[in-house]
Scaffold this motif. Structure first.
Motif, PDB file in Angstrom:
ATOM      1  N   ARG A 172      36.588 -22.289  -9.596  1.00  0.00           N
ATOM      2  CA  ARG A 172      36.639 -22.924  -8.279  1.00  0.00           C
ATOM      3  C   ARG A 172      36.483 -21.912  -7.153  1.00  0.00           C
ATOM      4  NH1 ARG A 172      41.992 -25.334  -5.543  1.00  0.00           N
ATOM      5  NH2 ARG A 172      41.070 -26.017  -3.580  1.00  0.00           N
ATOM      6  N   MET A 173      36.771 -20.630  -7.448  1.00  0.00           N
ATOM      7  CA  MET A 173      36.702 -19.611  -6.406  1.00  0.00           C
ATOM      8  C   MET A 173      35.282 -19.468  -5.862  1.00  0.00           C
ATOM      9  SD  MET A 173      38.312 -17.677  -4.408  1.00  0.00           S
ATOM     10  CE  MET A 173      39.936 -17.870  -5.172  1.00  0.00           C
ATOM     11  N   GLY A 174      34.277 -19.755  -6.672  1.00  0.00           N
ATOM     12  CA  GLY A 174      32.897 -19.683  -6.185  1.00  0.00           C
ATOM     13  C   GLY A 174      32.676 -20.604  -5.002  1.00  0.00           C
ATOM     14  N   ALA A 175      33.159 -21.837  -5.131  1.00  0.00           N
ATOM     15  CA  ALA A 175      33.033 -22.793  -4.032  1.00  0.00           C
ATOM     16  C   ALA A 175      33.855 -22.359  -2.829  1.00  0.00           C
ATOM     17  CB  ALA A 175      33.477 -24.181  -4.491  1.00  0.00           C
ATOM     18  N   SER A 176      35.013 -21.746  -3.076  1.00  0.00           N
ATOM     19  CA  SER A 176      35.882 -21.310  -1.980  1.00  0.00           C
ATOM     20  C   SER A 176      35.227 -20.203  -1.164  1.00  0.00           C
ATOM     21  CB  SER A 176      37.228 -20.836  -2.533  1.00  0.00           C
ATOM     22  OG  SER A 176      37.903 -21.903  -3.180  1.00  0.00           O
ATOM     23  N   LEU A 177      34.564 -19.269  -1.841  1.00  0.00           N
ATOM     24  CA  LEU A 177      33.884 -18.183  -1.128  1.00  0.00           C
ATOM     25  C   LEU A 177      32.679 -18.719  -0.357  1.00  0.00           C
ATOM     26  CD1 LEU A 177      34.082 -15.373  -3.835  1.00  0.00           C
ATOM     27  CD2 LEU A 177      35.484 -15.625  -1.774  1.00  0.00           C
TER      28      LEU A 177
ATOM     29  N   ARG B 217      32.504 -21.735   0.934  1.00  0.00           N
ATOM     30  CA  ARG B 217      33.074 -22.440   2.086  1.00  0.00           C
ATOM     31  C   ARG B 217      33.508 -21.462   3.172  1.00  0.00           C
ATOM     32  NH1 ARG B 217      37.664 -27.201   1.922  1.00  0.00           N
ATOM     33  NH2 ARG B 217      35.930 -28.306   0.959  1.00  0.00           N
ATOM     34  N   LEU B 218      34.087 -20.335   2.770  1.00  0.00           N
ATOM     35  CA  LEU B 218      34.503 -19.337   3.764  1.00  0.00           C
ATOM     36  C   LEU B 218      33.318 -18.877   4.608  1.00  0.00           C
ATOM     37  CD1 LEU B 218      37.043 -16.754   2.238  1.00  0.00           C
ATOM     38  CD2 LEU B 218      37.424 -18.435   4.060  1.00  0.00           C
ATOM     39  N   HIS B 219      32.200 -18.607   3.952  1.00  0.00           N
ATOM     40  CA  HIS B 219      31.001 -18.162   4.676  1.00  0.00           C
ATOM     41  C   HIS B 219      30.509 -19.255   5.614  1.00  0.00           C
ATOM     42  CE1 HIS B 219      27.336 -16.105   5.594  1.00  0.00           C
ATOM     43  NE2 HIS B 219      26.564 -16.836   4.818  1.00  0.00           N
TER      44      HIS B 219
ATOM     45  N   ARG C 261      40.313 -20.853   1.422  1.00  0.00           N
ATOM     46  CA  ARG C 261      41.009 -20.001   0.460  1.00  0.00           C
ATOM     47  C   ARG C 261      40.040 -18.918  -0.012  1.00  0.00           C
ATOM     48  NH1 ARG C 261      40.099 -21.768  -4.862  1.00  0.00           N
ATOM     49  NH2 ARG C 261      42.227 -21.331  -5.551  1.00  0.00           N
ATOM     50  N   GLY C 262      40.566 -17.945  -0.712  1.00  0.00           N
ATOM     51  CA  GLY C 262      39.733 -16.843  -1.173  1.00  0.00           C
ATOM     52  C   GLY C 262      39.894 -15.586  -0.333  1.00  0.00           C
ATOM     53  N   PHE C 263      40.812 -15.628   0.636  1.00  0.00           N
ATOM     54  CA  PHE C 263      41.008 -14.464   1.513  1.00  0.00           C
ATOM     55  C   PHE C 263      41.406 -13.221   0.714  1.00  0.00           C
ATOM     56  CE2 PHE C 263      41.993 -18.188   4.215  1.00  0.00           C
ATOM     57  CZ  PHE C 263      41.010 -18.023   5.171  1.00  0.00           C
TER      58      PHE C 263
END
Length: 302
Positions: free
Chosen positions: A35-40, A42-44, A79-81
């Motif tokens: 799921r972290m792939g999607a979170s990173l 989204r952050l961008h 998330r992903g900070f």
């Protein structure tokens, strides 16, 4: 702010190991939690849509920084900070000093996340610098919301990107193929909007999203959230969009034909997505002597 100051070889001389280091760190983070792939990603996206791709989304609240982390779009969503913190630390260590901006790390990490999830790749232009300000108000006003209808979404994209708003909107929305969202963002859609949602699909979502409580319960926006594919669009054609703003893309408006095309042609969607990520990533960069290269992505360097 000049796009011409960005280049694909910006770090080749000062730190040739910067990009491979980011790639390895992203792959490790996605391997630990897909799921972290999607979170990173989204952050961008949330960074670029608030005054350009300048890493303002990463800044913590201080007496002088009005952090966008507490905005409606980011609070309990972004998330992903901590992953970005780890990447920054590894890159600065291998480079010997802080030469890679947090804004560039966000842009490259978004691309590498997609590749790690079998999505397309693209050339990321580099040389962005980091902002020294943030704005919760701008984040509240500029990041699209799950309740927007199609005209509001198109207006939002026109305001931010200026050109090709509907195609860019549809392509970038395809990033939801990897996304999850919380119950409170889609509760109204599954309970009250019976005219634009498949009844069986809506019923299946009720168990994980009661009328009250369970606000943070997660549901995927696509049946295969760990894989970059075109099923997000197939869902929309079948009126199985989880968010009101998702289904608005296929509701009798000007974006319907693109949705149909992408739903049956992953190659066409992948190319459009990559092209759109390039356009978004190049929005209003700080370059040259503007901004700074932060030592800590969460804080303005003194």
């Amino acid at each position: 702010m000049s796009l011409s100051d960005l280049s694909d070889d910006f770090y080749d001389d000062v730190c040739p190991e910067a990009l491979p280091t980011i790639k390895r760190a992203v792959e490790d983070a996605v391997r630990q939690e897909r799921r972290m792939g999607a979170s990173l990603l989204r952050l961008h996206f949330h960074d670029c849509f608030v005054n350009g791709c300048d890493a303002s989304v990463l800044l913590d609240q201080t007496s002088t920084i009005d952090s966008g982390k507490t905005s409606r779009a980011n609070n309990n969503f972004a998330r992903g900070f901590e992953v970005i913190d780890r990447i920054k630390s590894k890159v600065d260590k291998i480079c010997g000093r802080p030469v890679v901006s947090c804004a560039d790390i966000l842009a490259v990490a978004a691309r590498d996340s997609l590749v790690a999830l079998h999505g397309p790749t693209w050339e990321v232009l580099l040389g962005r610098r980091d902002s020294t300000t943030a704005s919760r108000t701008s984040a509240n006003n500029d990041i699209p919301t799950p309740l927007m209808d199609l005209p509001a979404l198109i207006d939002n994209f026109k305001k931010q990107v200026k050109i090709l708003a509907p195609p860019l909107l549809v392509a970038l929305s395809g990033g939801h193929t990897l996304e999850f969202d919380q119950c409170f963002t889609f509760r109204i859609h599954i309970y009250n909007e019976t005219n634009n949602i498949d009844s069986t699909f809506a019923s299946q979502r009720l168990a994980n999203c009661p009328r009250s409580g369970g606000d943070s319960n997660l549901a995927s926006l696509d049946p295969t959230p760990a894989l970059f594919d075109s099923k997000y669009f197939s869902n929309l054609v079948s009126t199985k969009g989880l968010l009101h703003s998702d289904q608005a893309l296929f509701s009798g408006g000007e974006t319907d034909e693109l949705i149909k095309t992408y739903s049956t042609n992953l190659g066409t969607f992948s190319k459009a997505f990559a092209d759109s990520m390039i356009k978004m990533g190049n929005m209003k960069p700080l370059t040259g002597n503007q901004g700074q290269i932060r030592v800590d992505c969460r804080r303005v360097s003194q």
